[in-house]
Design an enzyme around this catalytic site. Sequence first.
Site, PDB file in Angstrom:
ATOM      1  N   ARG A  82     -66.753  15.794  15.950  1.00 25.81           N
ATOM      2  CA  ARG A  82     -68.010  15.859  16.683  1.00 25.81           C
ATOM      3  C   ARG A  82     -67.801  15.129  18.007  1.00 25.81           C
ATOM      4  NH1 ARG A  82     -69.488  14.045  11.343  1.00 25.81           N
ATOM      5  NH2 ARG A  82     -70.709  15.597  10.202  1.00 25.81           N
ATOM      6  N   LYS A 116     -71.303  10.490  10.728  1.00 18.81           N
ATOM      7  CA  LYS A 116     -72.735  10.268  10.537  1.00 18.81           C
ATOM      8  C   LYS A 116     -72.963   9.277   9.405  1.00 18.81           C
ATOM      9  CE  LYS A 116     -74.454  14.709  12.222  1.00 18.81           C
ATOM     10  NZ  LYS A 116     -75.223  15.924  11.891  1.00 18.81           N
ATOM     11  N   HIS A 160     -68.894  21.372  20.454  1.00 20.10           N
ATOM     12  CA  HIS A 160     -69.031  21.787  19.061  1.00 20.10           C
ATOM     13  C   HIS A 160     -68.330  23.115  18.795  1.00 20.10           C
ATOM     14  CE1 HIS A 160     -70.883  21.114  15.149  1.00 20.10           C
ATOM     15  NE2 HIS A 160     -71.041  22.418  15.080  1.00 20.10           N
ATOM     16  N   ARG A 198     -64.984  22.371  17.499  1.00 20.01           N
ATOM     17  CA  ARG A 198     -65.060  21.933  16.094  1.00 20.01           C
ATOM     18  C   ARG A 198     -65.220  23.146  15.179  1.00 20.01           C
ATOM     19  NH1 ARG A 198     -66.766  17.684  12.538  1.00 20.01           N
ATOM     20  NH2 ARG A 198     -68.622  18.143  11.296  1.00 20.01           N
ATOM     21  N   HIS A 221     -68.562  16.716   6.091  1.00 20.43           N
ATOM     22  CA  HIS A 221     -69.836  17.232   5.606  1.00 20.43           C
ATOM     23  C   HIS A 221     -70.123  16.702   4.207  1.00 20.43           C
ATOM     24  CE1 HIS A 221     -69.404  21.022   8.321  1.00 20.43           C
ATOM     25  NE2 HIS A 221     -69.932  20.007   8.970  1.00 20.43           N
ATOM     26  N   TYR A 273     -70.931  26.589   8.977  1.00 18.47           N
ATOM     27  CA  TYR A 273     -70.034  26.472  10.115  1.00 18.47           C
ATOM     28  C   TYR A 273     -68.973  27.565  10.095  1.00 18.47           C
ATOM     29  CZ  TYR A 273     -71.595  21.914  11.784  1.00 18.47           C
ATOM     30  OH  TYR A 273     -72.326  20.887  12.317  1.00 18.47           O
TER      31      TYR A 273
END
Length: 298
Positions: free
Chosen positions: A148, A172, A244, A247, A270, A279
């Site tokens: 990211r 995250k 992105h 990615r 994830h 994705y």
Amino acid sequence: MKWNNYIKDYQSYLRIERGLSKNTIENYSFDIERLCLFLENNQIDVSPVKIKDETVQQFIYSVSKEVNARSQARIISGLKSFFNYLVFEDYRNDNPLELIETPKTGRKLPDTLSVEEIDALIAAIDLSSNEGERNRAIIETLYGCGLRVSELVALRISDLFFEEGFVKITGKGNKERFVPVGKFAQRYIEIYQTEIRTKLNIKKGCEDTVFLNRRGGQLTRAMIFTIIKDLAVKIELKKKISPHTLRHSFATHLLENGADLRSIQLMLGHESITTTEIYVHLDRSFLKEVMHSYHPRK
């Protein structure tokens, strides 16, 4: 109305207990502020503890006239989270959005780049400038590790474990993962570090940051977006791309070359495999090829 106090407490909860990023917290807060503005414009004086289902439904109805289904779904999700927090803290007994259905948005599949298009982007970089060497390393790292943009700008020298072939990424929720680093990304990071970065007047607090701006400070997300957008214009790329996109291309190319979803999920960081499936889109020819290669009754 005492919305501000509740919002501040909620922001603290998101930051401390859920470990969300500043950008994510701002997005959640924006949804609540939009509801507050609706109440103010309609002269509805009610606290978040007392607001009724009907009032929230009126707000959602007004929003539906202004935004698309995807944005509407995001606003509903953000408000549900806020009122779930109020229920969790015993400020309310119920969530006024409990019966409000989120509009179906379908799966938006972002553009992906071919290997040739990625090569063209990198070839368009002006390596005669110091920023050129840095930008090549940035593109190779985004694509080579599937990061990211927030993870890239926060990447530290102490996170690089090149002898082992990994980089440590803080994603995250401050969750750490180790991602394999390819030989191209590793080579260009090392060139940037030894030939360019050592010549910068590095600002205090940025000594361990891998990628720096020309003044020795940390790069911003916006700067990375600009670098990629300018390169896309330079090669006359018709697709609308962002960091992105690299990615997403990383994940797609891995899958098309035989990697399994679980491995890709771990590398992307994830929590849920379903996120990885969103994705990673597959064209039908690839699905057909997989069927013929692996199914016993092909």
